[in-house]
Design a protein around this motif. Structure first.
Motif, PDB file in Angstrom:
ATOM      1  N   ALA A 309       0.843  -1.201   0.000  1.00  0.00           N
ATOM      2  CA  ALA A 309       0.000   0.000   0.000  1.00  0.00           C
ATOM      3  C   ALA A 309       0.876   1.247   0.000  1.00  0.00           C
ATOM      4  O   ALA A 309       0.624   2.213  -0.741  1.00  0.00           O
ATOM      5  CB  ALA A 309      -0.920  -0.013   1.228  1.00  0.00           C
ATOM      6  N   GLY A 310       1.928   1.222   0.810  1.00  0.00           N
ATOM      7  CA  GLY A 310       2.831   2.367   0.902  1.00  0.00           C
ATOM      8  C   GLY A 310       3.505   2.654  -0.439  1.00  0.00           C
ATOM      9  O   GLY A 310       3.581   3.801  -0.877  1.00  0.00           O
ATOM     10  N   PHE A 311       3.930   1.583  -1.106  1.00  0.00           N
ATOM     11  CA  PHE A 311       4.609   1.729  -2.392  1.00  0.00           C
ATOM     12  C   PHE A 311       3.662   2.349  -3.424  1.00  0.00           C
ATOM     13  O   PHE A 311       4.018   3.287  -4.149  1.00  0.00           O
ATOM     14  CB  PHE A 311       5.093   0.354  -2.862  1.00  0.00           C
ATOM     15  N   ALA A 312       2.424   1.831  -3.439  1.00  0.00           N
ATOM     16  CA  ALA A 312       1.431   2.347  -4.377  1.00  0.00           C
ATOM     17  C   ALA A 312       1.169   3.829  -4.113  1.00  0.00           C
ATOM     18  O   ALA A 312       1.100   4.644  -5.044  1.00  0.00           O
ATOM     19  CB  ALA A 312       0.137   1.541  -4.264  1.00  0.00           C
ATOM     20  N   LEU A 313       1.066   4.167  -2.833  1.00  0.00           N
ATOM     21  CA  LEU A 313       0.796   5.561  -2.492  1.00  0.00           C
ATOM     22  C   LEU A 313       1.954   6.459  -2.889  1.00  0.00           C
ATOM     23  O   LEU A 313       1.769   7.596  -3.338  1.00  0.00           O
ATOM     24  CB  LEU A 313       0.510   5.688  -0.990  1.00  0.00           C
ATOM     25  N   LEU A 314       3.146   5.933  -2.732  1.00  0.00           N
ATOM     26  CA  LEU A 314       4.326   6.703  -3.101  1.00  0.00           C
ATOM     27  C   LEU A 314       4.287   7.033  -4.594  1.00  0.00           C
ATOM     28  O   LEU A 314       4.539   8.168  -4.996  1.00  0.00           O
ATOM     29  CB  LEU A 314       5.573   5.871  -2.773  1.00  0.00           C
ATOM     30  N   LEU A 315       3.931   6.042  -5.409  1.00  0.00           N
ATOM     31  CA  LEU A 315       3.828   6.279  -6.846  1.00  0.00           C
ATOM     32  C   LEU A 315       2.741   7.311  -7.150  1.00  0.00           C
ATOM     33  O   LEU A 315       2.917   8.202  -7.986  1.00  0.00           O
ATOM     34  CB  LEU A 315       3.527   4.976  -7.583  1.00  0.00           C
ATOM     35  N   LEU A 316       1.609   7.169  -6.444  1.00  0.00           N
ATOM     36  CA  LEU A 316       0.512   8.115  -6.688  1.00  0.00           C
ATOM     37  C   LEU A 316       0.921   9.531  -6.342  1.00  0.00           C
ATOM     38  O   LEU A 316       0.564  10.492  -7.033  1.00  0.00           O
ATOM     39  CB  LEU A 316      -0.716   7.698  -5.877  1.00  0.00           C
ATOM     40  N   ILE A 317       1.657   9.660  -5.236  1.00  0.00           N
ATOM     41  CA  ILE A 317       2.145  10.991  -4.857  1.00  0.00           C
ATOM     42  C   ILE A 317       3.038  11.531  -5.966  1.00  0.00           C
ATOM     43  O   ILE A 317       2.967  12.712  -6.342  1.00  0.00           O
ATOM     44  CB  ILE A 317       2.937  10.916  -3.538  1.00  0.00           C
ATOM     45  N   GLY A 318       3.878  10.651  -6.503  1.00  0.00           N
ATOM     46  CA  GLY A 318       4.750  11.052  -7.612  1.00  0.00           C
ATOM     47  C   GLY A 318       3.939  11.571  -8.779  1.00  0.00           C
ATOM     48  O   GLY A 318       4.232  12.630  -9.354  1.00  0.00           O
ATOM     49  N   VAL A 319       2.874  10.837  -9.087  1.00  0.00           N
ATOM     50  CA  VAL A 319       1.985  11.258 -10.172  1.00  0.00           C
ATOM     51  C   VAL A 319       1.404  12.626  -9.858  1.00  0.00           C
ATOM     52  O   VAL A 319       1.390  13.547 -10.689  1.00  0.00           O
ATOM     53  CB  VAL A 319       0.873  10.227 -10.375  1.00  0.00           C
ATOM     54  N   LYS A 320       0.961  12.738  -8.624  1.00  0.00           N
ATOM     55  CA  LYS A 320       0.321  13.989  -8.203  1.00  0.00           C
ATOM     56  C   LYS A 320       1.279  15.170  -8.346  1.00  0.00           C
ATOM     57  O   LYS A 320       0.903  16.265  -8.724  1.00  0.00           O
ATOM     58  CB  LYS A 320      -0.066  13.809  -6.745  1.00  0.00           C
TER      59      LYS A 320
END
Lengths: 330, 328
Positions: A309-320
């Motif tokens: 979950a943390g990894f996925a969120l990290l990527l999403l933050i990157g996208v953001k």
């Protein structure tokens, strides 16, 4: 090997993981005419990745909250070990020293020496299933054959407490043999008798013992804690008139064991060092291969869930962070 | 090549502008919370666990079948065993149980306290195997056995649970009374009274262990004939110094019958600082063993990852489920 959760009621929240498929976390804005935009494979991939990351994040969190784990399971292994029943003499004389006196500061009681060395023995032999039986005037069921080393040690440590009355070895042996009834025949099956004396085995028990020792394929070890100056189990009496079971019960018990036709070994220990030697010898002999069930402990998978979950969120933050600003603001 | 939901090729915008975007705030909050989760936060909590050494009376009078369990008459010993086994199931993990036997004038520890969850099977089987045939003597000197237990087990840091019916056999000579002064209050624990209140016959077994009826009046002594007589010789009828130091009177009592001696056990409880409880139904024992006064507080690290993880999930639900699709 099974996966399981601790809190099943959390699982329905997995439905939330569908949300990212229909909504995006990025800020949408109107383009003058979407149809103007060319179809773009890269954008599609990104869109799907963003959706997937959302799904992974929510799924990971819900599974983590539910306490996902792999259950404990058993695998068959082959190792060195045995089924051992410790049969302990709890008659009063065990509380005396090897010199046959009540213990004083310097001298260790026979029971205390046995306790110390048997504890070591039990702690070192990792694959054994060990049971504990004791006897005095009556047979005392202490612990069944168990893998739980802590439990066996708790029973061996109780040897430190004062002992009981007389010696009724026949009943004790019958009790020890009863531990093997209904147990799978795997590895060696050992009765380890630790006593400092013996008594006549009554004829009734004798018959039963002969049958059961054979039937259960027992290997018998007898550690005889010999008190200084008392006749041993190997000594032949000076006068033939003394050569009978009531004068020399130790010797006759030894003869009885030898006549059983089973693997049998007797040790005489007159001091703690000899006792240690005997136990080490048994440890060496009894390392036959044994099939045993090794427990593979429960594996907690929640760190993995939260990590994903943390990894996925990290990527999403990157996208953001690399999101374009809307045209209107720009 | 900008499109509906697109990216700028340029550098990331300033964080301050991002902070105004609720989607970004939600994501950041979720990421932060998950980060916290990965550090495995715990909370130090203390929970009650119970360490007991249970000593079970296995004298003959415990064979009296004066309990009714599921409309079957059941012996005191069997009832005590099933009570203990259900109590074992209900003690919280981390609790420890040691098992001892009482008969004659001794309490004999089979094993030191064992943790009840890991060692459940071993302890349960050991309780199942308790049998009156394990007895190493025929007397039932309860006060002495209790004294022995208090003496031997005083340094284990466990509570003592002494289960008995209170039947002293042979009867006590009041001249020789056990003094508990030195042990009063040293150990916490229970005296559990087992048995019915009305006298019931004691089953008798032959040397092969088969039931052969009940003890009769003539089988058991009805008074103490140990040591010096309790009264001065002048008050004893038919006193003879050598031949009849306790008098010539034939004493027939009810010692061949057995009932729970509650008054006696209450008195012993009072003298030793233990608590007396009567066992009326097997289920009651586990309640008594889990009484708060016998608890030891054990520190456990409670897992509180659910807190940040729940927060992260909530943030994502807001992000995906609640915020409007178009945000201005």
């Amino acid at each position: 090997m099974n996966l399981a959760v601790d809190h099943a009621w959390v699982l329905p929240f997995l439905g939330l993981a569908l949300l990212p498929l229909v909504r995006l976390p990025v800020t949408g804005f109107d383009a003058p005419w979407n149809a103007l935009l060319p179809a773009d494979a890269q954008s599609r991939v990104w869109t799907w990745l963003i959706k997937l990351m959302g799904v992974v994040a929510i799924t990971g969190l819900v599974l983590g909250l539910a306490g996902l784990h792999r259950e404990e399971y058993a695998v068959d292994r082959v190792g060195n070990g045995a089924h051992i029943v410790l049969l302990l003499d709890r008659s009063q004389s065990m509380d005396h020293s090897f010199a046959g006196r009540a213990t004083s500061g310097a001298e260790e009681a026979k029971s205390a020496a046995a306790e110390r060395l048997l504890s070591e023995f039990v702690s070192e032999r990792k694959n054994d299933r060990t049971g504990v039986a004791a006897y005095s005037t009556g047979p005392l069921f202490v612990l069944p054959l168990t893998d739980d080393r802590e439990a066996v040690l708790a029973a061996v440590r109780a040897l430190r407490l004062p002992a009981l009355a007389q010696t009724h070895i026949g009943k004790g042996l019958l009790l020890a043999l009863s531990y093997f009834a209904g147990q799978a025949l795997t590895g060696s099956r050992i009765v380890l008798l630790v006593s400092d004396g013996a008594a006549v085995v009554d004829p009734d028990s004798e018959q039963k013992l002969r049958k059961l020792f054979k039937e259960h394929q027992i290997r018998l070890y007898w550690i005889f804690l010999r008190t200084l100056g008392s006749p041993g189990i190997f000594e032949i009496p000076e006068y033939p008139r003394d050569d009978n079971a009531s004068v020399r019960p130790e010797r006759y018990l030894h003869l009885f064991f030898e006549s059983l036709g089973i693997p049998y070994k007797a040790y005489e220990a007159e001091n703690p060092a000899a006792l240690r030697q005997a136990i080490a010898d048994i440890d060496r002999i009894e390392s036959l291969p044994i099939h045993y069930q090794a427990r593979i402990p429960r594996l907690d998978l929640t760190p993995l869930c939260y990590g994903a979950a943390g990894f996925a969120l990290l990527l999403l933050i990157g996208v953001k962070l690399s999101e374009a600003e809307s045209w209107e603001k720009a | 090549m900008d499109h509906g939901a697109g990216f700028s090729a340029g550098p990331a915008l300033k964080l301050s502008t991002r902070a105004r975007d609720p989607r970004f705030v939600c994501l950041a909050l979720a990421l932060l919370s998950v980060g916290v989760t990965l550090f495995h936060p715990t909370l130090k909590l203390s929970r009650p666990v119970f360490d007991h050494i249970v000593v079970v009376d296995i004298t003959r009078s415990m064979n009296v079948a004066d309990y009714r369990v599921e409309s079957r008459s059941t012996s005191r010993l069997e009832t005590v065993k099933s009570a203990l086994r259900s109590a074992l199931r209900e003690l919280p993990c981390g609790s420890r149980l040691g098992l001892g036997l009482f008969t004659e004038r001794r309490s004999f520890l089979l094993f030191e306290p064992i943790e009840v969850c890991r060692g459940f099977e071993a302890v349960d089987t050991a309780i199942e195997h308790i049998d009156w045939r394990m007895a190493w003597g025929a007397d039932s000197r309860i006060a002495d056995g209790l004294y022995d237990a208090l003496n031997q087990f005083q340094n284990y840091g466990s509570n003592l649970v002494f289960v008995t019916d209170g039947q002293e056999a042979p009867p006590l000579n009041p001249r020789y009374k056990r003094e508990f002064g030195a042990f009063k209050g040293k150990l916490r624990g229970l005296i559990v009274g087992a048995g019915g209140l009305s006298p019931a016959p004691i089953p008798k077994f032959d040397e092969r262990g088969e039931a052969v009826g009940f003890y009769s009046e003539d089988d058991v002594p009805h008074r103490s004939s140990f040591g010096l007589p309790p009264k001065p010789p002048s008050e004893i009828e038919g006193y003879h110094e050598r031949n009849a130091p306790f008098g010539s009177e034939r004493v027939i009592g009810t010692e061949h019958l057995s009932s729970l001696k509650e008054d006696y056990l209450r008195q012993l409880a009072d003298e030793t600082g233990l608590v007396y409880r009567r066992l009326e139904k097997p289920e009651e024992l586990s309640l008594a063993l889990k009484s708060p006064e016998f608890a030891r507080l054990e520190a456990v690290a409670a897992d509180i990852r659910w807190l940040p993880a729940g927060l992260a999930l909530a943030a994502l639900v807001v992000l995906y489920g609640i915020l409007p699709f178009r945000l201005r």
